[in-house]
Design an enzyme around this catalytic site. Structure first.
Site, PDB file in Angstrom:
ATOM      1  N   LYS A 122      61.267 -14.581 -54.757  1.00 47.43           N
ATOM      2  CA  LYS A 122      59.811 -14.449 -55.365  1.00 47.43           C
ATOM      3  C   LYS A 122      58.645 -14.079 -54.883  1.00 47.43           C
ATOM      4  O   LYS A 122      57.936 -14.315 -56.036  1.00 47.43           O
ATOM      5  CB  LYS A 122      59.645 -16.384 -54.499  1.00 47.43           C
ATOM      6  CG  LYS A 122      60.635 -17.252 -55.436  1.00 47.43           C
ATOM      7  CD  LYS A 122      60.689 -18.721 -55.026  1.00 47.43           C
ATOM      8  CE  LYS A 122      61.809 -20.007 -55.724  1.00 47.43           C
ATOM      9  NZ  LYS A 122      62.626 -19.485 -54.085  1.00 47.43           N
TER      10      LYS A 122
HETATM   11  C1  LIG Z   1      64.103 -19.993 -54.913  1.00 50.18           C
HETATM   12  C2  LIG Z   1      65.436 -19.669 -54.124  1.00 50.18           C
HETATM   13  C3  LIG Z   1      66.792 -19.921 -54.189  1.00 50.18           C
HETATM   14  C4  LIG Z   1      66.594 -20.270 -56.091  1.00 50.18           C
HETATM   15  O1  LIG Z   1      66.545 -19.301 -56.899  1.00 50.18           O
HETATM   16  P1  LIG Z   1      66.806 -19.496 -58.375  1.00 50.18           P
HETATM   17  O2  LIG Z   1      65.736 -19.021 -59.554  1.00 50.18           O
HETATM   18  O3  LIG Z   1      65.589 -21.248 -57.793  1.00 50.18           O
HETATM   19  O4  LIG Z   1      67.314 -19.940 -59.096  1.00 50.18           O
HETATM   20  C5  LIG Z   1      67.782 -18.893 -53.808  1.00 50.18           C
HETATM   21  N1  LIG Z   1      67.511 -18.256 -52.636  1.00 50.18           N
HETATM   22  C6  LIG Z   1      65.904 -18.238 -52.229  1.00 50.18           C
HETATM   23  C7  LIG Z   1      65.333 -17.443 -50.805  1.00 50.18           C
HETATM   24  C8  LIG Z   1      65.142 -18.704 -52.273  1.00 50.18           C
HETATM   25  O5  LIG Z   1      63.566 -18.852 -52.352  1.00 50.18           O
END
Ligand SMILES: *Cc1c(COP(=O)(O)O)cnc(C)c1O
Length: 429
Positions: free
Chosen positions: A107
């Protein structure tokens, strides 16, 4: 470039206005009106390009006319100033490691890009205040992404005693333009305080409030770059490629679909999930039903009503279009742990629970497509989930220095009740 709302009842906006707005007035999410297609030559030549050149080619069409080229280059280079290595785990099975940023999860890229875009397109009249309610990971990526970005103040609300120690340290030790409020309540209380503030007209006359949540189009677009970086690093570009994406809100997968629409030669996607399986159910039955979320060990994917589903529909159309491009699989915590242990013992590669779900989905797809190669996204560093990982692999994994750095710093927080009046007077002060 204009951006439209997936509910089609709101005005089309330029990028800067869509970013400031976040969610459209008709409660839809923004999408680009057209998806630019890159020339074939771009892909033939991709190995010779820098990350920044790829970033510019992919993102500039969306930002054109809003920022000048120098600004676009600056935003991009600050967004992607770490590595995105593609690691061979088994023959024809690769992990794209997306955890080399400041908070060790994917993220970071979306948060860094959004922060810089908001800073550049804020109203001339002054500062933007970003309010975020977090149950952990989003808050830390947002805190790090926005740290010291000019003209933007961030207020993060988290439920007291309900997030992990390492998450809390990443939120509360920043100072500068990042304020952390420890709310005497649960995550829903935090979210209610933020939502009430957004709908408080009196408050919104005094302050320019916005949100940094995952529906913002500026968090989505830069994630397309992951897929280009993965493709660039593949040695054999003549074999077909499938990418498995561990999914919760389906933002990362949607960004992959955008990359494919832009011409990137990815032949198929796997949506890999835990027990939260509204999308696998949909692909199986053609009926989309959002479900209440179920708690799992891959908790960043505990989402029952993924907010990017309308964007996937916008890109792929109906059920047939979805099935053609995406296969979906769901796995239990036991299967996830077994995969972590197996890959550690046979390949000496440590996966976090989210990456392990992606690995499982990839294996299931490759079973019937033996002449393909596959990539799974490793979305978090295993040390972020040390509580689970150590127990599964029967080893204590080392904490990277950039995570340890947060653990050693002093916490700075403001205690907050769950009453809106208290929160409001804090914001006004
Ligand atoms: C947010 C997140 C996901 C999921 O991603 P999306 O874009 O919401 O599908 C998967 N793995 C981790 C470690 C995350 O922080």
């Amino acid at each position: 470039m204009k951006f439209y709302s997936t509910n089609k009842k709101a005005e089309e906006l330029s990028f800067d206005r869509a970013v400031l707005k976040g969610l459209a007035t008709d409660q839809g999410v923004y999408m680009p009106k057209t998806v630019p297609v890159l020339p074939a030559d771009f892909f033939n030549n991709i190995e010779a390009k820098s990350k920044e050149e790829i970033g510019f080619a992919v993102l500039e069409p969306y930002l054109r006319g809003v920022f000048d080229n120098a600004t676009i280059n600056e935003i991009i280079s600050e967004t992607i100033n770490f590595d995105f290595p593609l690691v061979e785990v088994e023959q024809d099975v690769y992990a794209l490691e997306l955890f080399h940023g400041p908070t060790l999860a994917f993220k970071d890229v979306g948060a860094r890009f959004l922060a810089r875009c908001l800073s550049k397109c804020r109203p001339a009249s002054g500062k933007v205040k970003v309010l975020v309610a977090t149950s952990g990971d989003t808050g830390s990526a947002v805190a790090q992404g926005f740290l010291k970005v000019a003209g933007v103040e961030v207020v993060i609300l988290y439920p007291k005693g309900k997030i992990s120690k390492s998450q809390e340290q990443q939120l509360t030790t920043n100072g500068n333009n990042i304020e952390a409020l420890e709310v005497d309540g649960d995550f829903d209380d935090c979210q209610r305080l933020v939502k009430t503030a957004f709908s408080d007209l009196e408050l919104n006359e005094k302050l320019f409030l916005t949100s940094a949540n995952s529906i913002n189009i500026a968090r989505l677009l830069p994630q397309s770059l992951y897929y280009f970086f993965a493709y660039q690093q593949l040695r054999n570009k003549s074999k077909k490629v499938v990418v498995s994406v561990p999914s919760g809100n389906y933002g990362n997968l949607t960004a992959g679909l955008l990359a494919k629409t832009m011409g990137l030669p990815i032949h198929h996607f796997v949506a890999s999930t835990n027990a939260n399986k509204s999308v696998p159910n949909y692909l199986e039955t053609g009926q989309y039903e959002p479900l209440p979320s179920v708690a799992t060990i891959s908790n960043a994917m505990d989402v029952g009503a993924p907010n990017n589903f309308p964007r996937m529909q916008a890109l792929l159309g109906d059920w047939e279009g979805m099935k053609k491009n995406i296969s979906a699989f769901s796995y239990s915590d036991e299967q996830t742990k077994a995969a972590m242990l197996q890959v550690k013992s046979t390949r000496d590669y440590v996966m976090d629970p989210h990456g392990a779900v992606g690995y499982l989905g990839l294996q299931d797809y490759l079973k019937n497509n033996k002449d393909w190669q596959g990539i799974f996204l490793e979305t978090a560093h295993p040390a972020k989930f040390k509580d689970i990982v150590d127990g599964v692999i029967q080893e204590s994994i080392a904490i990277p220095e950039r995570l340890q750095k947060f653990l050693d710093k002093e916490k700075q927080v403001v205690a907050m009740s769950k009453n809106y009046a208290d929160f409001k007077s804090y914001l006004e002060a």
